[in-house]
Design a protein around this motif. Structure first.
Motif, PDB file in Angstrom:
ATOM      1  N   ASN A  22       0.817  -1.218   0.000  1.00 21.57           N
ATOM      2  CA  ASN A  22       0.000   0.000   0.000  1.00 21.57           C
ATOM      3  C   ASN A  22       0.848   1.265   0.000  1.00 21.57           C
ATOM      4  N   ARG A  23       2.138   1.090  -0.234  1.00 18.46           N
ATOM      5  CA  ARG A  23       3.099   2.203  -0.296  1.00 18.46           C
ATOM      6  C   ARG A  23       3.338   2.851   1.070  1.00 18.46           C
ATOM      7  N   VAL A  24       3.011   2.142   2.124  1.00 17.07           N
ATOM      8  CA  VAL A  24       3.261   2.660   3.477  1.00 17.07           C
ATOM      9  C   VAL A  24       4.706   2.370   3.858  1.00 17.07           C
ATOM     10  N   VAL A  25       5.431   3.411   4.266  1.00 11.59           N
ATOM     11  CA  VAL A  25       6.823   3.247   4.671  1.00 11.59           C
ATOM     12  C   VAL A  25       6.867   2.689   6.088  1.00 11.59           C
ATOM     13  N   LEU A  26       7.489   1.520   6.233  1.00  8.94           N
ATOM     14  CA  LEU A  26       7.579   0.869   7.536  1.00  8.94           C
ATOM     15  C   LEU A  26       8.918   1.102   8.209  1.00  8.94           C
ATOM     16  N   GLY A  27       9.965   1.259   7.410  1.00  7.70           N
ATOM     17  CA  GLY A  27      11.293   1.425   7.991  1.00  7.70           C
ATOM     18  C   GLY A  27      12.240   2.110   7.029  1.00  7.70           C
ATOM     19  N   ILE A 120      15.657   6.058 -10.306  1.00 12.60           N
ATOM     20  CA  ILE A 120      14.868   6.097  -9.066  1.00 12.60           C
ATOM     21  C   ILE A 120      14.620   7.529  -8.613  1.00 12.60           C
ATOM     22  N   ALA A 121      15.518   8.452  -8.985  1.00 16.95           N
ATOM     23  CA  ALA A 121      15.300   9.868  -8.667  1.00 16.95           C
ATOM     24  C   ALA A 121      14.087  10.390  -9.426  1.00 16.95           C
ATOM     25  N   LEU A 122      13.944   9.961 -10.681  1.00  8.74           N
ATOM     26  CA  LEU A 122      12.784  10.358 -11.481  1.00  8.74           C
ATOM     27  C   LEU A 122      11.495   9.811 -10.873  1.00  8.74           C
ATOM     28  N   VAL A 126       8.737  12.326  -9.325  1.00  2.21           N
ATOM     29  CA  VAL A 126       7.468  12.523 -10.030  1.00  2.21           C
ATOM     30  C   VAL A 126       6.359  11.652  -9.439  1.00  2.21           C
ATOM     31  N   GLY A 127       6.722  10.450  -9.012  1.00  2.00           N
ATOM     32  CA  GLY A 127       5.732   9.511  -8.481  1.00  2.00           C
ATOM     33  C   GLY A 127       5.444   8.382  -9.434  1.00  2.00           C
ATOM     34  N   ASN A 128       6.007   8.451 -10.636  1.00  2.00           N
ATOM     35  CA  ASN A 128       5.886   7.386 -11.626  1.00  2.00           C
ATOM     36  C   ASN A 128       7.067   7.512 -12.586  1.00  2.00           C
ATOM     37  N   GLU A 306      11.704  11.041  -1.960  1.00  2.00           N
ATOM     38  CA  GLU A 306      13.131  10.837  -2.158  1.00  2.00           C
ATOM     39  C   GLU A 306      13.387   9.667  -3.105  1.00  2.00           C
ATOM     40  N   PRO A 307      14.587   9.589  -3.675  1.00  2.00           N
ATOM     41  CA  PRO A 307      14.907   8.518  -4.626  1.00  2.00           C
ATOM     42  C   PRO A 307      14.707   7.111  -4.077  1.00  2.00           C
ATOM     43  N   ALA A 308      15.015   6.881  -2.808  1.00  2.00           N
ATOM     44  CA  ALA A 308      14.847   5.543  -2.240  1.00  2.00           C
ATOM     45  C   ALA A 308      13.387   5.101  -2.298  1.00  2.00           C
ATOM     46  N   PHE A 309      12.472   6.036  -2.117  1.00  2.00           N
ATOM     47  CA  PHE A 309      11.050   5.700  -2.235  1.00  2.00           C
ATOM     48  C   PHE A 309      10.717   5.373  -3.688  1.00  2.00           C
ATOM     49  N   GLY A 310      11.368   6.083  -4.619  1.00  2.00           N
ATOM     50  CA  GLY A 310      11.197   5.754  -6.027  1.00  2.00           C
ATOM     51  C   GLY A 310      11.655   4.341  -6.323  1.00  2.00           C
TER      52      GLY A 310
END
Length: 321
Positions: A22-27, A120-122, A126-128, A306-310
């Motif tokens: 669900n795109r929830v960041v856990l850690g 991953i920065a893109l 942007v989100g996609n 951030e890129p890591a989330f990408g």
């Protein structure tokens, strides 16, 4: 519930994010550098492993629960060729999580995504995966992808061969302008005084000792870019010209990517990433104005994540394919 790792690895640090479907960041975990081109394979492997461990530990998982990691995406600096991907695949295969971590892995080959840090920065910005990332920090690069999956990279050739519009580029131009004024070869610029005060020099001739004898590298020199930017904001004509040229370089690189990926009327987003964009001299505003004349339907935005989330989003996408 599916869980994935997203990893952003660079020349100074490595960040790992653990998210669910669900795109929830856990850690989130952070470790040292993982650019294997500059740090070596063993150092890169260790940094990635430590970042993963810290992300899991920060998630505060219940003792009796167990997370099954189904996908991982590593966006790493220095990964640009098929050979690079093969080397990183080897690193991933040899990664071993400690037995104390409540995590298991069921990673199929297709769920291990390895790409450049630009990709991953893109996606994070942007989100996609569709759009253009204009990265201008110590170095610079433009990376984009269209709706058909075609990618285009412009620049990113390093401080000797390129990196136009970067912090390093701006700083070197500023130092050169200050020295030309000191010599009497060009017009007045307050940069001479500002560099002298900032570095605690008796005169600008001592720059030789600072830059060459102290062995200053790209990072130390690029850190002087805000001095040029501040001088431009205060009205120094020479400094303003340097900033204008940097904006023009990034605009031209972005135009090149746009021409390769998008039609003149197509809507897409351009995300600006890196320290250069935090300018006092309206760097971003000048860039936006220039882009609007080139691609009127493009929207210049700040990074959404951030890129890591990408990277984590790309790992989730791998599960769908």
């Amino acid at each position: 519930m599916s869980y994935v790792f997203g990893i952003d690895g660079g020349g100074t640090k490595t960040i790992c994010i653990l998210i669910d479907e669900n795109r929830v960041v856990l850690g989130r975990g952070e470790a040292g550098p993982s650019n294997y081109q500059t740090q070596g394979i063993e150092t890169a492997k260790q940094s990635i492993e430590v970042a993963i461990e810290r992300a899991v530990l920060s998630a505060k998982i219940e003792p009796n629960s167990n997370l099954n990691i189904e996908a991982i995406c590593l966006g790493l600096a220095g990964v640009a060729r098929p050979k690079d991907i093969e080397i990183v695949q080897f690193v991933v295969q040899n990664l071993q999580l400690t037995n104390t971590l409540p995590v298991t892995r069921s990673l199929l080959p297709r769920n291990i995504v390895i790409c450049s840090d630009c990709a991953i920065a893109l996606v994070g910005g942007v989100g996609n995966p569709v759009g253009i990332a204009v990265i201008a920090g110590t170095g610079s690069i433009v990376f984009g992808q269209n709706r058909q999956g075609k990618t285009k990279r412009v620049g990113g050739w390093g401080y000797i061969l390129g990196d136009e519009g970067s912090g390093y580029d701006i700083a070197v131009a500023g130092l050169q302008a200050a020295l030309k004024f000191y010599d009497g070869r060009s017009e007045f610029t307050v940069l001479a005084q500002k560099f002298q005060q900032h570095l605690g020099l008796n005169n600008l001739e001592e720059l030789v000792e600072v830059v060459y004898r102290r062995g200053w590298g790209v990072t130390e020199i690029a850190a002087l870019a805000p001095i040029v930017d501040r001088a431009a904001a205060e009205g120094d004509r020479v400094a303003d010209g340097i900033i204008s040229r940097a904006v023009a370089e990034l605009t031209f690189s972005t135009k090149t990517a746009i021409s390769a990926l998008f039609s003149p009327t197509e809507e897409f987003e351009i995300v600006t990433i890196g320290g250069v964009w935090g300018s006092e001299a309206n760097f971003r505003g000048r860039f936006e104005s220039a882009i609007s004349a080139i691609a009127p339907n493009a929207k210049v935005i700040l990074p959404r994540s951030e890129p890591a989330f990408g990277a984590a989003l790309l790992a989730l996408n791998a599960l769908k394919n």
